[in-house]
Design an enzyme around this catalytic site. Structure first.
Site, PDB file in Angstrom:
ATOM      1  N   GLN A  27       0.825  -1.200   0.000  1.00 33.26           N
ATOM      2  CA  GLN A  27       0.000   0.000   0.000  1.00 33.26           C
ATOM      3  C   GLN A  27       0.858   1.248   0.000  1.00 33.26           C
ATOM      4  O   GLN A  27       2.020   1.229   0.385  1.00 33.26           O
ATOM      5  CB  GLN A  27      -0.956   0.001   1.187  1.00 33.26           C
ATOM      6  CG  GLN A  27      -0.284   0.112   2.531  1.00 33.26           C
ATOM      7  CD  GLN A  27      -1.279  -0.072   3.668  1.00 33.26           C
ATOM      8  OE1 GLN A  27      -2.053  -1.012   3.676  1.00 33.26           O
ATOM      9  NE2 GLN A  27      -1.242   0.841   4.627  1.00 33.26           N
ATOM     10  N   ALA A  28       0.223   2.312  -0.468  1.00 34.30           N
ATOM     11  CA  ALA A  28       0.863   3.625  -0.495  1.00 34.30           C
ATOM     12  C   ALA A  28      -0.238   4.676  -0.447  1.00 34.30           C
ATOM     13  O   ALA A  28      -1.424   4.366  -0.565  1.00 34.30           O
ATOM     14  CB  ALA A  28       1.721   3.782  -1.746  1.00 34.30           C
ATOM     15  N   TYR A  29       0.191   5.915  -0.289  1.00 35.31           N
ATOM     16  CA  TYR A  29      -0.759   7.007  -0.133  1.00 35.31           C
ATOM     17  C   TYR A  29      -0.573   8.022  -1.248  1.00 35.31           C
ATOM     18  O   TYR A  29       0.532   8.506  -1.490  1.00 35.31           O
ATOM     19  CB  TYR A  29      -0.577   7.661   1.237  1.00 35.31           C
ATOM     20  CG  TYR A  29      -0.953   6.710   2.344  1.00 35.31           C
ATOM     21  CD1 TYR A  29      -2.233   6.697   2.860  1.00 35.31           C
ATOM     22  CD2 TYR A  29      -0.037   5.780   2.818  1.00 35.31           C
ATOM     23  CE1 TYR A  29      -2.598   5.793   3.843  1.00 35.31           C
ATOM     24  CE2 TYR A  29      -0.395   4.872   3.795  1.00 35.31           C
ATOM     25  CZ  TYR A  29      -1.673   4.881   4.297  1.00 35.31           C
ATOM     26  OH  TYR A  29      -2.028   3.976   5.263  1.00 35.31           O
ATOM     27  N   ILE A  30      -1.672   8.347  -1.913  1.00 35.69           N
ATOM     28  CA  ILE A  30      -1.680   9.384  -2.938  1.00 35.69           C
ATOM     29  C   ILE A  30      -1.520  10.741  -2.256  1.00 35.69           C
ATOM     30  O   ILE A  30      -0.777  11.584  -2.699  1.00 35.69           O
ATOM     31  CB  ILE A  30      -3.002   9.359  -3.742  1.00 35.69           C
ATOM     32  CG1 ILE A  30      -3.173   8.006  -4.416  1.00 35.69           C
ATOM     33  CG2 ILE A  30      -3.057  10.515  -4.733  1.00 35.69           C
ATOM     34  CD1 ILE A  30      -2.396   7.794  -5.668  1.00 35.69           C
ATOM     35  N   ASN A 141      -0.066   3.630   9.486  1.00 34.83           N
ATOM     36  CA  ASN A 141       0.661   3.263   8.271  1.00 34.83           C
ATOM     37  C   ASN A 141       1.131   4.483   7.504  1.00 34.83           C
ATOM     38  O   ASN A 141       2.239   4.504   6.978  1.00 34.83           O
ATOM     39  CB  ASN A 141      -0.209   2.373   7.379  1.00 34.83           C
ATOM     40  CG  ASN A 141      -0.356   0.979   7.933  1.00 34.83           C
ATOM     41  OD1 ASN A 141       0.630   0.300   8.178  1.00 34.83           O
ATOM     42  ND2 ASN A 141      -1.583   0.547   8.145  1.00 34.83           N
TER      43      ASN A 141
END
Length: 152
Positions: A27-30, A141
């Site tokens: 996962q990652a964050y925009i 996270n």
């Protein structure tokens, strides 16, 4: 609007017995800030776009939508940093615990989370549960991407 009510704990690694199978998550964050985030997550062959909002770490609005896996891969490629972890599901009492074993720059960190139906739910803790870190933002996270566990 969906509301996520969640508590988060560290674990006694020497007492925790993980199930044989876990689910790999990337996962990652925009975008993210202290009050809201937009996350991309790949879980096996599924992908999700999740928006979380709210100032209370224990109880936040959450909107999650399944998206095409190919879209998620392209969106992840746009992000500067990712989190990789393996999630294990452990039933205990009236709840199912989600135990995340982190990899890469967060290697060595294991966090157990439990979702509740209400903030007043009675919670029986397994003996492998250690310190509660629900209100400590460094264990989010989104924070672990900016300040990974190996740098603490």
């Amino acid at each position: 609007m969906a509301v996520e009510i969640e508590r988060k704990f560290l674990v006694h690694k020497d007492r925790l017995v993980l199930p044989e199978k876990g689910k790999k998550l990337i996962q990652a964050y925009i975008w993210s800030d202290p009050e809201k985030s937009l996350r991309i997550r790949i879980s096996g062959e599924q992908a999700f776009l999740t928006i979380k909002a709210g100032v209370d770490i224990l109880e936040r609005a959450e909107f999650e939508y399944e998206i095409p896996l190919s879209d998620a891969r392209e969106l992840l490629a746009l992000c500067d940093a990712k989190i990789e972890k393996t999630r294990y599901f452990i039933p205990f009492g009236d709840h199912t615990w989600e135990v995340d074993v982190f990899h890469d720059l967060n290697n060595g960190l294991i966090v157990a989370e439990v979702e509740l139906n209400s903030a007043n739910d009675k919670l029986v803790l397994p003996d492998w549960i250690a310190e509660e870190v629900s209100k400590d933002p460094k264990y989010l996270n989104v924070s672990l991407i900016k300040n990974p566990f190996v740098e603490w």
